[in-house]
Write an enzyme that holds these catalytic residues in place. Sequence first.
Site, short mmCIF file in Angstrom:
data_model
loop_
_atom_site.label_atom_id
_atom_site.label_comp_id
_atom_site.label_asym_id
_atom_site.label_seq_id
_atom_site.Cartn_x
_atom_site.Cartn_y
_atom_site.Cartn_z
N ARG A 261 11.29 -1.81 12.44
CA ARG A 261 9.96 -1.77 13.08
C ARG A 261 9.76 -2.96 14.00
NH1 ARG A 261 5.27 -0.32 8.82
NH2 ARG A 261 4.17 -1.67 10.29
N ARG B 178 -9.61 0.38 9.10
CA ARG B 178 -9.18 -0.98 9.40
C ARG B 178 -10.23 -1.74 10.19
NH1 ARG B 178 -3.44 -0.25 9.09
NH2 ARG B 178 -2.18 -2.04 9.58
N ARG C 172 11.40 -6.71 5.24
CA ARG C 172 11.30 -5.30 5.61
C ARG C 172 11.85 -5.07 7.01
NH1 ARG C 172 5.50 -2.41 5.44
NH2 ARG C 172 5.21 -3.36 7.45
N LYS D 245 0.84 -1.21 0.00
CA LYS D 245 0.00 0.00 0.00
C LYS D 245 0.87 1.26 0.00
CE LYS D 245 -2.26 -1.18 3.81
NZ LYS D 245 -1.74 -2.51 4.19
N ARG E 153 -0.56 -10.03 13.31
CA ARG E 153 -1.12 -8.95 12.48
C ARG E 153 -2.01 -9.51 11.38
NH1 ARG E 153 4.30 -6.44 11.09
NH2 ARG E 153 3.24 -4.98 9.72
P1 ADP Z 1 1.19 -2.50 8.06
O1 ADP Z 1 2.51 -2.21 7.46
O2 ADP Z 1 1.17 -3.74 8.90
O3 ADP Z 1 0.05 -2.40 7.10
P2 ADP Z 1 0.79 0.07 9.31
O4 ADP Z 1 2.11 0.69 9.12
O5 ADP Z 1 -0.34 0.56 8.48
O6 ADP Z 1 0.91 -1.50 9.22
O7 ADP Z 1 0.36 0.18 10.85
C1 ADP Z 1 1.19 -0.30 11.90
C2 ADP Z 1 0.38 -0.47 13.19
O8 ADP Z 1 -0.26 0.79 13.52
C3 ADP Z 1 -0.78 -1.46 13.12
O9 ADP Z 1 -0.37 -2.79 13.34
C4 ADP Z 1 -1.68 -0.92 14.25
O10 ADP Z 1 -1.19 -1.24 15.53
C5 ADP Z 1 -1.54 0.59 14.09
N1 ADP Z 1 -2.58 1.11 13.17
C6 ADP Z 1 -2.35 1.66 11.94
N2 ADP Z 1 -3.50 2.03 11.36
C7 ADP Z 1 -4.49 1.69 12.22
C8 ADP Z 1 -5.90 1.79 12.21
N3 ADP Z 1 -6.55 2.33 11.16
N4 ADP Z 1 -6.60 1.33 13.26
C9 ADP Z 1 -5.97 0.80 14.33
N5 ADP Z 1 -4.65 0.67 14.42
C10 ADP Z 1 -3.90 1.11 13.39
#
Ligand code: ADP
Length: 191
Positions: free
Chosen positions: A134, A89, A128, A14, A146
């Site tokens: 991270r 989400r 990654r 994304k 996740r």
């Molecule tokens: P990924 O790379 O896993 O898609 P993101 O970078 O988008 O993850 O988000 C990392 C973390 O931030 C998520 O695992 C969650 O804990 C939190 N987070 C991000 N966006 C949301 C959301 N819309 N609702 C709840 N938690 C979120």
Amino acid sequence: MLNIVLFGPPGAGKGTQSEKLMAEYQLDHISTGDLFRKHLSEGTELGQKAQEYMDEGFLVPDEVVIGMVEDKIQSEPNSNGFIFDGFPRTVKQAEALDRLLNANNTPICCMIALEVPFEELKKRLLERGKISGRADDQSEDKINNRIQVYLDETLPVSEFYKTQSKFNGVNGVGTIDTIFEKICAVIESFK
Ligand code: ADP
């Protein structure tokens, strides 16, 4: 205004596709993950609230996320449109986003769901993790968590957009450019 939800499991690409879409359509990018990481690095109260959830791969509570997104939308009053990345989400977040955007008469135009097999996702996230540092990319347990959270809480969001006839699946395996072309073709069909 062109408001797009870019949807998909962790590691689907994304962020990469958002960068290209921003340039192509002059859109603003709202990545809730990036916003939380910024709060974390700046040590804000919101960042402290989010950290324990993020580190373990759980979702941050809806009201925290929704408030943060609302602030971000309001901080860009002259936007051509937003790419929502990693948000909504949960179905609650999707409903809140609709309320927010409908109040401005600028609804979501379409949702694009990047589809990638889970084995490929795990591989990408572990890779990654080696460079991103991270916490949530560091172990197979956290990554599995996740993916499970995605299946339980996030996947129902695609049903929400299906009932509005805005859902579009796009194969997220292939070169960055071919995936991008497919996404653009979907957007053009909604414009
Ligand atoms: P990924 O790379 O896993 O898609 P993101 O970078 O988008 O993850 O988000 C990392 C973390 O931030 C998520 O695992 C969650 O804990 C939190 N987070 C991000 N966006 C949301 C959301 N819309 N609702 C709840 N938690 C979120």
